[in-house]
Write a protein that holds these residues in place. Structure first.
Motif, mmCIF file in Angstrom:
data_model
loop_
_atom_site.group_PDB
_atom_site.id
_atom_site.type_symbol
_atom_site.label_atom_id
_atom_site.label_comp_id
_atom_site.label_asym_id
_atom_site.label_seq_id
_atom_site.Cartn_x
_atom_site.Cartn_y
_atom_site.Cartn_z
ATOM 1 N N LEU A 199 40.230 45.727 29.373
ATOM 2 C CA LEU A 199 39.565 45.506 30.649
ATOM 3 C C LEU A 199 40.539 44.785 31.564
ATOM 4 O O LEU A 199 41.170 43.797 31.163
ATOM 5 C CB LEU A 199 38.304 44.671 30.473
ATOM 6 N N LEU A 200 40.674 45.310 32.765
ATOM 7 C CA LEU A 200 41.546 44.690 33.748
ATOM 8 C C LEU A 200 40.709 44.270 34.943
ATOM 9 O O LEU A 200 39.837 45.028 35.386
ATOM 10 C CB LEU A 200 42.631 45.665 34.219
ATOM 11 N N SER A 201 40.962 43.088 35.412
ATOM 12 C CA SER A 201 40.250 42.601 36.571
ATOM 13 C C SER A 201 41.284 42.054 37.543
ATOM 14 O O SER A 201 42.093 41.209 37.171
ATOM 15 C CB SER A 201 39.267 41.501 36.162
ATOM 16 N N LYS A 202 41.265 42.564 38.751
ATOM 17 C CA LYS A 202 42.302 42.268 39.734
ATOM 18 C C LYS A 202 43.665 42.539 39.098
ATOM 19 O O LYS A 202 43.881 43.608 38.578
ATOM 20 C CB LYS A 202 42.168 40.837 40.249
ATOM 21 N N ASP A 203 44.581 41.562 39.094
ATOM 22 C CA ASP A 203 45.881 41.878 38.495
ATOM 23 C C ASP A 203 46.032 41.328 37.079
ATOM 24 O O ASP A 203 47.124 41.189 36.571
ATOM 25 C CB ASP A 203 47.018 41.397 39.410
ATOM 26 N N GLU A 245 31.509 48.142 24.139
ATOM 27 C CA GLU A 245 30.337 47.298 24.399
ATOM 28 C C GLU A 245 30.662 45.820 24.168
ATOM 29 O O GLU A 245 30.361 44.958 25.008
ATOM 30 C CB GLU A 245 29.190 47.739 23.489
ATOM 31 N N GLN A 246 31.325 45.558 23.027
ATOM 32 C CA GLN A 246 31.634 44.172 22.678
ATOM 33 C C GLN A 246 32.618 43.550 23.676
ATOM 34 O O GLN A 246 32.413 42.435 24.157
ATOM 35 C CB GLN A 246 32.216 44.117 21.252
ATOM 36 N N LEU A 247 33.669 44.304 23.994
ATOM 37 C CA LEU A 247 34.686 43.764 24.901
ATOM 38 C C LEU A 247 34.095 43.494 26.288
ATOM 39 O O LEU A 247 34.365 42.454 26.914
ATOM 40 C CB LEU A 247 35.876 44.731 24.999
ATOM 41 N N MET A 248 33.265 44.399 26.757
ATOM 42 C CA MET A 248 32.667 44.216 28.084
ATOM 43 C C MET A 248 31.725 43.021 28.083
ATOM 44 O O MET A 248 31.672 42.260 29.058
ATOM 45 C CB MET A 248 31.958 45.497 28.537
ATOM 46 N N LYS A 249 31.014 42.872 26.973
ATOM 47 C CA LYS A 249 30.109 41.740 26.845
ATOM 48 C C LYS A 249 30.902 40.425 26.856
ATOM 49 O O LYS A 249 30.586 39.489 27.583
ATOM 50 C CB LYS A 249 29.320 41.878 25.535
ATOM 51 N N ALA A 271 24.290 56.630 27.508
ATOM 52 C CA ALA A 271 23.263 55.660 27.115
ATOM 53 C C ALA A 271 23.756 54.232 27.364
ATOM 54 O O ALA A 271 23.028 53.395 27.911
ATOM 55 C CB ALA A 271 22.903 55.847 25.639
ATOM 56 N N PHE A 272 25.008 53.968 26.991
ATOM 57 C CA PHE A 272 25.561 52.621 27.175
ATOM 58 C C PHE A 272 25.728 52.289 28.657
ATOM 59 O O PHE A 272 25.325 51.221 29.113
ATOM 60 C CB PHE A 272 26.910 52.517 26.464
ATOM 61 N N ALA A 273 26.314 53.225 29.416
ATOM 62 C CA ALA A 273 26.632 52.940 30.821
ATOM 63 C C ALA A 273 25.377 52.676 31.646
ATOM 64 O O ALA A 273 25.437 51.983 32.659
ATOM 65 C CB ALA A 273 27.437 54.088 31.415
ATOM 66 N N CYS A 321 33.749 39.882 28.074
ATOM 67 C CA CYS A 321 34.386 39.653 29.376
ATOM 68 C C CYS A 321 33.353 39.470 30.490
ATOM 69 O O CYS A 321 33.719 39.234 31.643
ATOM 70 C CB CYS A 321 35.309 40.818 29.716
ATOM 71 N N GLY A 322 32.088 39.633 30.140
ATOM 72 C CA GLY A 322 31.030 39.448 31.131
ATOM 73 C C GLY A 322 31.041 40.504 32.222
ATOM 74 O O GLY A 322 30.719 40.219 33.377
ATOM 75 N N ILE A 323 31.406 41.720 31.855
ATOM 76 C CA ILE A 323 31.413 42.802 32.853
ATOM 77 C C ILE A 323 30.381 43.861 32.479
ATOM 78 O O ILE A 323 30.389 44.407 31.374
ATOM 79 C CB ILE A 323 32.832 43.412 32.975
ATOM 80 N N GLU A 324 29.480 44.128 33.388
ATOM 81 C CA GLU A 324 28.454 45.148 33.205
ATOM 82 C C GLU A 324 29.062 46.512 33.525
ATOM 83 O O GLU A 324 29.944 46.602 34.394
ATOM 84 C CB GLU A 324 27.301 44.910 34.188
ATOM 85 N N PRO A 325 28.560 47.560 32.879
ATOM 86 C CA PRO A 325 29.080 48.897 33.208
ATOM 87 C C PRO A 325 29.035 49.191 34.711
ATOM 88 O O PRO A 325 29.958 49.790 35.265
ATOM 89 C CB PRO A 325 28.150 49.837 32.444
ATOM 90 N N SER A 326 27.985 48.741 35.364
ATOM 91 C CA SER A 326 27.841 49.040 36.793
ATOM 92 C C SER A 326 28.893 48.322 37.648
ATOM 93 O O SER A 326 29.088 48.656 38.809
ATOM 94 C CB SER A 326 26.443 48.648 37.275
ATOM 95 N N ALA A 327 29.585 47.333 37.045
ATOM 96 C CA ALA A 327 30.618 46.605 37.790
ATOM 97 C C ALA A 327 31.994 47.249 37.644
ATOM 98 O O ALA A 327 32.968 46.807 38.263
ATOM 99 C CB ALA A 327 30.672 45.150 37.319
ATOM 100 N N LEU A 328 32.076 48.296 36.824
ATOM 101 C CA LEU A 328 33.370 48.970 36.652
ATOM 102 C C LEU A 328 33.732 49.728 37.927
ATOM 103 O O LEU A 328 32.859 50.295 38.592
ATOM 104 C CB LEU A 328 33.322 49.951 35.470
ATOM 105 N N THR A 329 35.029 49.732 38.246
ATOM 106 C CA THR A 329 35.453 50.451 39.450
ATOM 107 C C THR A 329 36.362 51.633 39.122
ATOM 108 O O THR A 329 36.639 52.466 39.973
ATOM 109 C CB THR A 329 36.210 49.509 40.404
ATOM 110 N N LYS A 330 36.839 51.675 37.888
ATOM 111 C CA LYS A 330 37.695 52.793 37.501
ATOM 112 C C LYS A 330 37.796 52.899 35.985
ATOM 113 O O LYS A 330 37.704 51.879 35.294
ATOM 114 C CB LYS A 330 39.107 52.611 38.091
ATOM 115 N N ILE A 331 37.993 54.137 35.510
ATOM 116 C CA ILE A 331 38.247 54.347 34.080
ATOM 117 C C ILE A 331 39.632 54.972 33.957
ATOM 118 O O ILE A 331 39.976 55.899 34.701
ATOM 119 C CB ILE A 331 37.218 55.320 33.444
#
Ligand SMILES: [Zn+2]
Lengths: 339, 232
Positions: free
Chosen positions: B17-21, B44-48, A104-106, B50-60
């Motif tokens: 959250l890691l972005s580049k190095d 949710e809070q951390l991504m918000k 739901a979140f993603a 950091c201004g990163i949307e779930p769709s912008a993630l490249t790896k978990i």
């Protein structure tokens, strides 16, 4: 009128089935994927909670993907994700709940937490439209309840078991008769080969009560077998199975018929895993034949056992009623139906 | 490159959250509170922030255990579901390795540990070689006393790291004497930023079949196997 399609993904992991399904407009099954763990639990004679949780983690994304693929629906097209919030095994529920929340979140999709028993009742809506007021007899491994519904999403438990669920009594008696796990279907099968000639009690409880009690019956079976053995007599297992089943079915049927009349319902819905029981189906069909104003609905077996189509079916109704669950939703192993 | 790292394997809830190095965000609590309720809101809070949307993630990257069975499962379930549904790679890192990473500048062995009750610990042996964390002894579940004896025989300094220090410090000290070095409480919590760093270049797992490393069998299963062994 050009109605928009409502697509809801259901996720169910409350016990030993990992399940996902996609339902269209609350009533049409587009897919219904279930990964059963029954084979892994068999050797232990019952569901081992930790093992169930481990299997769920291994199956969860496979089953969800399967459901979407079968339905030909992409995640983006979903209007809501419905998930079993409770009751059930906490570790097992947590897998479904967290997968649903992550999904739901993603993808920014609304989340709806659903009560497992509401799901069993709504399995009937996948067959025929509900007519209110209605009564549902819910019988499963963990539940034996009579639920009165005045409208969609409103559940009033008018009777419930005070000790063992019917399904539990079946499993325990099956163990006493040395039948393989899960015992319910074996007793049902044996019962059809035997005569109900062993005198066993029927727990009616107080006058007018819609509650159930099966622990006395279970003890009576064990004592009767034990006493017979002491006297060197043998009771044929098929006769004991038939007598036990008759006692359970008599009480379930009588209370259901009485409640259906008293509450003046238009429909009676059978729900839950034990609804697969042939003896119970036949007895209800017989009794309701004499009550032509009340429609008796009995779902096919694959919709009686745990599945996610039923969860999506309730989820669809709740979603349309505006219910939303938040991302801090937890699993509720002892959740009440009324809440 | 935007990596989300999740660790819920013990009391510590860690999200990074890691972005580049760079590690651009870290959230850590060390509380005996329900992970199931708190992980998704924390992500949710951390991504918000950091201004990163779930769709912008490249790896978990997820801590795959050992630890609390339920805890590990919550993180792994979320990680698998996000990686699969977003179509991005998933890597699993030993929860103990995450803790060991804190000992980067220690000249010797590192023994991260989690309490596993009844005198037992989850632990493993690590060391840094040329800036790379290496596993020396596989993650295991054993009596702290037995583990301490094994380490004593190495006759090298060992750094112990873990929030259960008060439970096992005495055992480690009495076996290793001056060879036992205890981390500072500020270093007890496994850091999700380290988790992200450890997992960023690891090969991806098969997301569907990925499962926690519980180390221990289900109790009923272990008993059943033991019984089978006796009967055959
Ligand atoms: Zn059920």
């Amino acid at each position: 009128m050009n109605e928009k399609e409502l697509l809801v993904l259901g996720i169910e992991t409350s016990c030993d089935e990992t399940a996902a399904a996609v339902i269209k407009n609350g009533t049409e099954i587009l897919s219904n994927a279930v990964a059963s763990q029954i084979e892994s639990h068999k050797r232990f004679g019952g569901v081992v909670p930790e093992l169930a949780s481990r299997h769920h983690v291994e199956q969860i994304t496979i089953v969800i993907e399967e459901a979407l693929k079968q339905a030909g629906v992409s995640i983006k097209e979903l209007d809501a994700i419905a998930v079993t919030e409770g009751p059930g095994l906490v570790g097992a529920l947590l897998v479904g709940v967290n997968a649903a929340k992550a999904l739901a979140f993603a993808h920014g999709i609304p989340l709806v937490g659903v009560h497992h028993i509401a799901g069993h009742i709504y399995a009937n809506r996948l067959l025929t439209e509900m007519k209110f007021p209605l009564l549902s007899l819910v019988v499963s491994g963990g539940h034996t309840e009579l639920v009165y519904m005045e409208s969609h999403g409103s559940f009033q438990v008018i009777g419930e078991t005070r000790d063992d669920a019917a399904g539990e009594a079946y499993d325990k008696v099956a163990r006493t008769l040395k039948l393989p796990y899960p015992g319910g279907p074996h007793i049902d099968r044996l019962a059809h080969e035997g005569e109900p000639n062993v005198d066993l009690p029927r727990a009616w409880l107080e006058e007018g009560s819609y509650d159930f009690s099966f622990s006395g019956l279970k003890s009576a079976v064990i004592n009767t077998l034990h006493n017979a053995e002491q006297r060197g007599e043998t009771i044929l297992p098929e006769n004991m199975a038939a007598s036990f089943q008759q006692s359970v079915v008599d009480v379930l049927t009588e209370k259901t018929v009485r409640a259906a009349k008293e509450f003046n319902v238009k429909q009676v819905l059978l729900a839950g895993g034990v609804a697969a029981n042939k003896g119970l189906r036949a007895s209800l069909e017989d009794s309701f034949q004499e009550l032509p104003d009340i429609q008796l609905v009995i779902p096919p077996i694959h919709l009686c056992t745990d599945n996610a189509a039923m969860i999506a079916a309730v989820g669809s109704v709740l979603y349309e009623q505006g219910k939303r669950s938040s991302i801090d939703m937890n699993a509720h192993p002892g959740m009440d139906l009324g809440s | 490159m935007n990596i989300l790292a999740i660790d819920t394997s013990n009391d510590v809830l860690g999200i990074a959250l890691l972005s580049k190095d760079q590690v651009i965000g870290e959230y850590i609590t060390n509380l005996k509170k329900n992970h199931s309720v708190r992980v998704m809101p924390a992500i949710e809070q951390l991504m918000k922030d950091c201004g990163i949307e779930p769709s912008a993630l490249t790896k978990i990257v997820v801590a795959k255990g050992p630890g609390s069975y339920t805890g590990v499962r919550i993180g792994v379930t979320i990680a698998k579901t996000m990686a699969w549904s977003l179509g991005i790679p998933l890597s699993g890192v030993s929860s103990l390795a995450v803790s060991a990473a804190t000992g980067r500048y220690f000249d010797g062995y590192i023994s991260p540990f989690f309490d596993a009750r009844r005198g037992l610990v989850y632990t493993g042996l690590y060391r840094f070689v040329d800036g790379e964390l290496q596993n020396v002894k596989q993650d295991t579940n054993m009596l702290a006393k037995e583990w301490a004896e094994q380490l004593r025989d190495l006759e090298k300094p060992v750094l112990f790291i873990g929030n259960a220090m008060h439970v096992h410090e005495e055992t480690f000290r009495s076996a290793l004497g001056t060879m036992a070095v205890m981390a500072d409480p500020a270093e007890y919590n496994p850091r999700p930023g380290e988790l992200g760093r450890l997992g960023m270049n690891m090969p991806p797992e098969d997301v569907h079949s990925f499962a926690p490393n519980y180390i221990r069998l289900v109790e009923a299963e272990a008993k059943w196997l033991e019984k089978q062994g006796r009967e055959s």
